[in-house]
Every structure is written in structure tokens, then in C-alpha cells.
Design a protein around this motif. Sequence first.
Motif, PDB file in Angstrom:
ATOM      1  N   TYR A 350       0.824  -1.215   0.000  1.00 13.37           N
ATOM      2  CA  TYR A 350       0.000   0.000   0.000  1.00 13.37           C
ATOM      3  C   TYR A 350       0.862   1.270   0.000  1.00 13.37           C
ATOM      4  CZ  TYR A 350      -3.316  -3.527   1.656  1.00 13.37           C
ATOM      5  OH  TYR A 350      -4.080  -4.659   1.797  1.00 13.37           O
ATOM      6  N   PRO A 351       1.706   1.451  -1.003  1.00 17.47           N
ATOM      7  CA  PRO A 351       2.531   2.664  -1.029  1.00 17.47           C
ATOM      8  C   PRO A 351       1.684   3.898  -1.335  1.00 17.47           C
ATOM      9  CG  PRO A 351       2.734   1.481  -3.090  1.00 17.47           C
ATOM     10  CD  PRO A 351       1.904   0.610  -2.193  1.00 17.47           C
ATOM     11  N   LEU A 352       2.187   5.049  -0.934  1.00 14.32           N
ATOM     12  CA  LEU A 352       1.550   6.298  -1.351  1.00 14.32           C
ATOM     13  C   LEU A 352       1.754   6.447  -2.850  1.00 14.32           C
ATOM     14  CD1 LEU A 352       2.410   9.097   1.260  1.00 14.32           C
ATOM     15  CD2 LEU A 352       0.143   8.360   0.533  1.00 14.32           C
ATOM     16  N   THR A 353       0.678   6.612  -3.589  1.00 15.39           N
ATOM     17  CA  THR A 353       0.796   6.676  -5.039  1.00 15.39           C
ATOM     18  C   THR A 353      -0.330   7.527  -5.619  1.00 15.39           C
ATOM     19  OG1 THR A 353       1.068   5.363  -7.046  1.00 15.39           O
ATOM     20  CG2 THR A 353      -0.576   4.608  -5.452  1.00 15.39           C
ATOM     21  N   TYR A 354      -0.232   7.791  -6.903  1.00 11.62           N
ATOM     22  CA  TYR A 354      -1.262   8.553  -7.610  1.00 11.62           C
ATOM     23  C   TYR A 354      -1.128   8.263  -9.107  1.00 11.62           C
ATOM     24  CZ  TYR A 354       2.653  11.714  -8.594  1.00 11.62           C
ATOM     25  OH  TYR A 354       3.856  12.226  -8.996  1.00 11.62           O
ATOM     26  N   SER A 355      -2.174   8.513  -9.841  1.00 15.92           N
ATOM     27  CA  SER A 355      -2.157   8.279 -11.282  1.00 15.92           C
ATOM     28  C   SER A 355      -1.323   9.353 -11.971  1.00 15.92           C
ATOM     29  CB  SER A 355      -3.586   8.306 -11.835  1.00 15.92           C
ATOM     30  OG  SER A 355      -3.557   8.287 -13.250  1.00 15.92           O
ATOM     31  N   LYS A 356      -0.434   8.922 -12.842  1.00 19.44           N
ATOM     32  CA  LYS A 356       0.427   9.863 -13.579  1.00 19.44           C
ATOM     33  C   LYS A 356      -0.231  10.343 -14.871  1.00 19.44           C
ATOM     34  CE  LYS A 356       3.946   9.030 -10.730  1.00 19.44           C
ATOM     35  NZ  LYS A 356       3.461   7.914  -9.894  1.00 19.44           N
ATOM     36  N   GLU A 357      -1.401   9.797 -15.196  1.00 17.55           N
ATOM     37  CA  GLU A 357      -2.050  10.137 -16.461  1.00 17.55           C
ATOM     38  C   GLU A 357      -2.777  11.473 -16.363  1.00 17.55           C
ATOM     39  OE1 GLU A 357      -4.603   6.911 -17.388  1.00 17.55           O
ATOM     40  OE2 GLU A 357      -2.983   5.427 -17.575  1.00 17.55           O
ATOM     41  N   GLY A 358      -2.986  12.110 -17.529  1.00 17.28           N
ATOM     42  CA  GLY A 358      -3.766  13.338 -17.563  1.00 17.28           C
ATOM     43  C   GLY A 358      -2.908  14.572 -17.379  1.00 17.28           C
ATOM     44  N   CYS A 359      -3.506  15.601 -16.812  1.00 15.78           N
ATOM     45  CA  CYS A 359      -2.855  16.903 -16.656  1.00 15.78           C
ATOM     46  C   CYS A 359      -1.777  16.849 -15.564  1.00 15.78           C
ATOM     47  CB  CYS A 359      -3.893  17.961 -16.301  1.00 15.78           C
ATOM     48  SG  CYS A 359      -5.182  18.171 -17.540  1.00 15.78           S
ATOM     49  N   LEU A 360      -1.108  17.963 -15.379  1.00 17.61           N
ATOM     50  CA  LEU A 360      -0.094  18.093 -14.337  1.00 17.61           C
ATOM     51  C   LEU A 360      -0.700  17.774 -12.967  1.00 17.61           C
ATOM     52  CD1 LEU A 360       2.740  18.979 -13.406  1.00 17.61           C
ATOM     53  CD2 LEU A 360       1.883  21.349 -13.397  1.00 17.61           C
ATOM     54  N   LYS A 361      -0.055  16.870 -12.236  1.00 14.02           N
ATOM     55  CA  LYS A 361      -0.580  16.436 -10.945  1.00 14.02           C
ATOM     56  C   LYS A 361       0.050  17.248  -9.807  1.00 14.02           C
ATOM     57  CE  LYS A 361      -2.959  13.012 -12.725  1.00 14.02           C
ATOM     58  NZ  LYS A 361      -4.377  12.742 -12.538  1.00 14.02           N
ATOM     59  N   PRO A 362      -0.755  17.644  -8.835  1.00  8.32           N
ATOM     60  CA  PRO A 362      -0.198  18.403  -7.707  1.00  8.32           C
ATOM     61  C   PRO A 362       0.818  17.596  -6.916  1.00  8.32           C
ATOM     62  CG  PRO A 362      -2.499  17.789  -7.297  1.00  8.32           C
ATOM     63  CD  PRO A 362      -2.223  17.494  -8.724  1.00  8.32           C
ATOM     64  N   GLN A 363       0.601  16.276  -6.816  1.00  9.42           N
ATOM     65  CA  GLN A 363       1.554  15.431  -6.086  1.00  9.42           C
ATOM     66  C   GLN A 363       2.930  15.474  -6.748  1.00  9.42           C
ATOM     67  OE1 GLN A 363      -1.462  14.514  -7.300  1.00  9.42           O
ATOM     68  NE2 GLN A 363      -2.424  12.901  -6.079  1.00  9.42           N
ATOM     69  N   TYR A 364       2.919  15.500  -8.090  1.00  8.63           N
ATOM     70  CA  TYR A 364       4.182  15.539  -8.825  1.00  8.63           C
ATOM     71  C   TYR A 364       4.925  16.843  -8.546  1.00  8.63           C
ATOM     72  CZ  TYR A 364       7.474  15.606 -12.739  1.00  8.63           C
ATOM     73  OH  TYR A 364       8.612  15.671 -13.497  1.00  8.63           O
ATOM     74  N   VAL A 365       4.201  17.930  -8.455  1.00 10.98           N
ATOM     75  CA  VAL A 365       4.826  19.218  -8.152  1.00 10.98           C
ATOM     76  C   VAL A 365       5.531  19.147  -6.799  1.00 10.98           C
ATOM     77  CG1 VAL A 365       4.432  21.671  -7.713  1.00 10.98           C
ATOM     78  CG2 VAL A 365       3.167  20.506  -9.541  1.00 10.98           C
ATOM     79  N   VAL A 366       4.857  18.580  -5.807  1.00  8.98           N
ATOM     80  CA  VAL A 366       5.455  18.473  -4.467  1.00  8.98           C
ATOM     81  C   VAL A 366       6.681  17.570  -4.500  1.00  8.98           C
ATOM     82  CG1 VAL A 366       5.068  17.740  -2.083  1.00  8.98           C
ATOM     83  CG2 VAL A 366       3.252  18.931  -3.324  1.00  8.98           C
ATOM     84  N   GLU A 367       6.598  16.459  -5.219  1.00  4.91           N
ATOM     85  CA  GLU A 367       7.753  15.564  -5.347  1.00  4.91           C
ATOM     86  C   GLU A 367       8.942  16.286  -5.975  1.00  4.91           C
ATOM     87  OE1 GLU A 367       5.774  11.120  -5.856  1.00  4.91           O
ATOM     88  OE2 GLU A 367       6.069  12.374  -7.634  1.00  4.91           O
ATOM     89  N   GLN A 368       8.665  17.125  -6.975  1.00 11.18           N
ATOM     90  CA  GLN A 368       9.748  17.856  -7.636  1.00 11.18           C
ATOM     91  C   GLN A 368      10.332  18.946  -6.732  1.00 11.18           C
ATOM     92  OE1 GLN A 368      11.276  17.145 -10.765  1.00 11.18           O
ATOM     93  NE2 GLN A 368      10.189  15.311 -10.087  1.00 11.18           N
ATOM     94  N   ILE A 369       9.499  19.528  -5.893  1.00  4.39           N
ATOM     95  CA  ILE A 369      10.024  20.488  -4.912  1.00  4.39           C
ATOM     96  C   ILE A 369      11.036  19.789  -4.008  1.00  4.39           C
ATOM     97  CG2 ILE A 369       9.424  21.895  -2.887  1.00  4.39           C
ATOM     98  CD1 ILE A 369       6.779  22.566  -4.296  1.00  4.39           C
ATOM     99  N   TYR A 370      10.719  18.555  -3.613  1.00  7.17           N
ATOM    100  CA  TYR A 370      11.663  17.786  -2.792  1.00  7.17           C
ATOM    101  C   TYR A 370      12.939  17.479  -3.578  1.00  7.17           C
ATOM    102  CZ  TYR A 370      13.865  13.984  -0.276  1.00  7.17           C
ATOM    103  OH  TYR A 370      14.793  13.205   0.363  1.00  7.17           O
TER     104      TYR A 370
END
Length: 553
Positions: A350-370
Motif C-alpha cells: 500500500y505505497p503512497l501513489t497517484y495516477s500519472k495520467e492526464g494533466c499536471l498532478k499536484p503530487q508531482y509538483v510536491v515531489e519535484q520540490i523535494y
Amino acid sequence: MKFSGAEILVKSLMEEGVDTIFGYPGGAVLEIYDALYHSSIKHYLVRHEQGAIHAADGYARATGKPGVCLATSGPGATNLVTGIATAYMDSVPIVAFTGQVACDLIGRDSFQEADITGITLPITKHNFLVKDVRDLARTIKEAFHIATTGRPGPVLIDIPKDVSIKKTKFKYPETVELRGYRPTLYGNPNQIRQAAQLIMDAKRPLIYAGGGVVISGAHKELLELAELTGCPVTTTLMGIGSFPENHPLSLGMLGMHGTKYANYAVCECDLLISVGARFDDRVTGRLDEFAPHAKIIHIDVDPAEIGKNVRVDVPIVGDVKNVLAEINKQLEPQKRPQWEEQIRHWKETYPLTYSKEGCLKPQYVVEQIYEVTKGDAIITTEVGQNQMFAAQFYTYTEPRTFITSGGLGTMGYGLPAAIGAKVGRPEKVVIDIAGDGSIQMNIQELATAVHNEIPVIVAILNNNFLGMVRQWQEIFYEGRYSYTEISGPDFVKLAEAYGALGLRVTEAKDVKPALEQAIAANKPVLMDFVVEREENAFPMVPPGGTLNRMLGG
């Protein structure tokens, strides 16, 4: 030699080592501002009093020192109320000074009069109305002592204008003696022995760390306890940073938007060691099914918190740093391979995850900030989905690097808090992860950052919704988006109007370069990340639900 009340206030602040104040002038505090004009204390003129107290709050959380703010009487004082309540809920040491009408005008509905001590009585650790200039220095000494000892919190001092004008001799007290106020700092030895024995006997122990670990500076003792006993650690929202999230024993955050593996661990543990946490509803879900198989050790400096929400088997009142140090002395190294294997299985499944499909994802933005900051930054947040994404998808390894409004959930908190954090820790990159709704509640503080050349970065996760409220409407109200769709300004043009750098990002490939540009700019930056409009923050425990029945993720 005699000094005015205003001069005594400034001298008292200098005795306390205060070098920074956030404030906004007005008629009732003109004498104080005149005294500040001649002092070495740096004053930051905000654009709204709420910005002043949130900035003082961010300064306090980032540095561990008390934050100080100043406002005039009436509306100036009442504009502090939300920020005082924010600090009170999260146990933040603040001393707030307010001006008041002259003593002979109090109670007469005078111009710009408000009973601010009465208004703030439920949301301050203590407050004072000083009617005699001879009491002022002692009151300030007591205020700082109360704000910073035991369970910290905001203290307000209301100063009538005539008190700031009248003169007396100045002598700052060396000590404080307050009848009835004696915070317990060291735990009962017998209860510490009981706790240590429970830890040694447990087969599936779990540490539940809250903001008290950060406040007391107990992160090293917490790490020692975990590594000594092989005990996994989950944190509250306020406890983020108290335990390194890249550590194998870290389970991340628990509760409503916590990780599935943290919540499953709570449900299956046989011993829950609560350290500086208060068992709030966003953590526990349904109380009757919270940690159903566990005995509970509760360590907290505030005796009122112990037993308030859950039954406790071993209560220990004391500063958590001191208590953990004593418990660690009584423990022997342990391994629990079956428990470790179960935790590893949950993490893999059960890892923390999200769908990478579609528009820019907010989770991805946070990951890139890190990725861009390598974790070496202070992150503040607004409130809502942006707050949860920041908590979930940035990896925190040090205390005082995640600054957010937890208990009160105050929208508009993040930008002024970022300003305060940057003032207190200028060597750190400071980024406010914001929503396009909440950022507009105190957007005027961008002017404060520009005017004072404070290089904070605001990363707006812009979905044209009040995101978290919309999420609840989607899940629980059959998708009826009642007044949650918003249209914001052109944030790039708005940034430029304030004199800041404005950047807009719409595609994933541009996120990292834009962040690198923002950090290199070394000036206030407002970044508009146009993200997936209806992305949800998962996992999620439904209100009134149990931790082992989560939606999504």
C-alpha cells in the motif's frame, strides 16, 4: 532615571533577546512605535495584522524562539484573533502586544476600543491588561516565561495608551515566581519503569509522535528509542519532521489522510507509545475502534491532555525530551522480526501513489520540490489539499522544516508564516505550498516580502477550486459543487504588480526548471502550477470512520 512605558517595553524586549517584531502601527501604539524608531530591534511592517501574527508564528516554529507581534487597539487587535487561535491550537510561543484606549476611557465604547483580553481569554495561554506602568516590565517577563515554558502558547499584553506614555524607573526582573504555575518537566520514575517494561514486553509496539517532540527538541531521543527497540514510528501532521521519513522505521503520517500502512499498524499494534500528541479526531477516527488491541502509554507535558480523548494505561506527565531520555536508559536492544515483516509487507502493498495520467498532478509538483531542494528547505503550507499533498509527498528529515496550521486549519496561514520562517532562518530555502483559494486570503503579504527583500517562494497548486471542500462534495454530496469553483486572478501579473517574479507552469517537464529558476532568483516568487482540477487527496478516512477502512490511495 525614568522611562516611558513605551521605552520600558522596548528595553524589556531587548532583555529577552528579541531582535524581530512583526506589526502594524495605529493611534494607540504611536508611543511604542516612536520608541522602536530609536531601537536596534528590526520591525517588519506587514500589510494586515493577521499577517503579523502568522509571521510571528512561522518565526517561532522555524527557530524555536518566541515570536513577537504588535498591533493597535480595536480592529488592529481583533485582526490578531485568528492568528492567536492558530498558535493556541498548535502550542506556539508568541507574545502579542496590543494597544488600548487610555485607562479612563476603557468601558465607554471609545473610538477603536475592544475588550481584547476578554475576546482572547479562551485562545491564549494567559493574557494581561496593564493599567500601571510600574507593572509593565514584570508583566513582560512573566509573559515570555508563560509563553515558552511547559506547553508553549500565545500570551497577549494589552497596553493602554496612557500607560505607554507615563514614566517610571526601569528594572527588569531576573526571575519569575507565579503561584500555581509549575510545569512538570520530569516524569514519575515509577511510571517510567512501567512504560519501559511494557515496551520490552510488547510484540507489536508502535510510536505515535506529535508536535510535542518538535517543541521539546526530543527528535534525537525519539530516534534512539526507535532504533533501540526496533519500534516503527508514525507522526501526526504537527509531528512531521520529528522522525526522519527516509528511515526504514518511518511510517509517515497517520490519520484521516495518513498512509495506509501507518493506519493499519495502529489497528494491529499491541502497544501504542504516544509522545507529545493529543489524540485529536483527525488522527483517531472513531474512538471506540482506535488501537483496539493496544495498551497505551501517553507522554505529554500538559496533564490536561492525558486521558482527555482515549483511555491510557501508563500516563507520564513531563517534558518529552526528559521522559524519553529516562525511558531509553532502562531499555535493552530488541528485534521483532515478525512485526518488522508485517510492516514491510504493508509498505510494499500500500505505497503512497497517484495516477500519472492526464494533466499536471499536484503530487508531482510536491515531489519535484523535494527533488530540487534535496529536502534541505522549510516548507510552509496553506490549508486543504495543498497541505495534505505537502505532508504526503515531500520527505522530511529534520524538525522545524514543516510549518502548517494543524489544529485550527487556518487558510491564509502559509505566506506570512513563510515570511516569518525566512526571517528567522535566512540560510534556508523557504517555500509555501499553497492553494489558489487560500493564498488569496493573505496575498497582500507579498508586498511585505518584496519591500523587505525576503526571498520566499509560493508554489500555488492551482485547480480553480476550493479543493478539499470540492473533494468532500464529490464524495459525500453526490458531486454537487456548491460554491467551491473559483476564478482567481492572473497570478503572474499579480506577482509582477507587487514587484515579485511570476512564473506559470502547465506541463510536467517544466516543473523542475521553473523551481530551479525560482530558487536562483533570490527574490519573492509566485509560481502558478496549473494542475489537474479534480485530483483528490487519498488515502482518506471518511468522517466518523475507522482507520482500517480508507478510501482511495
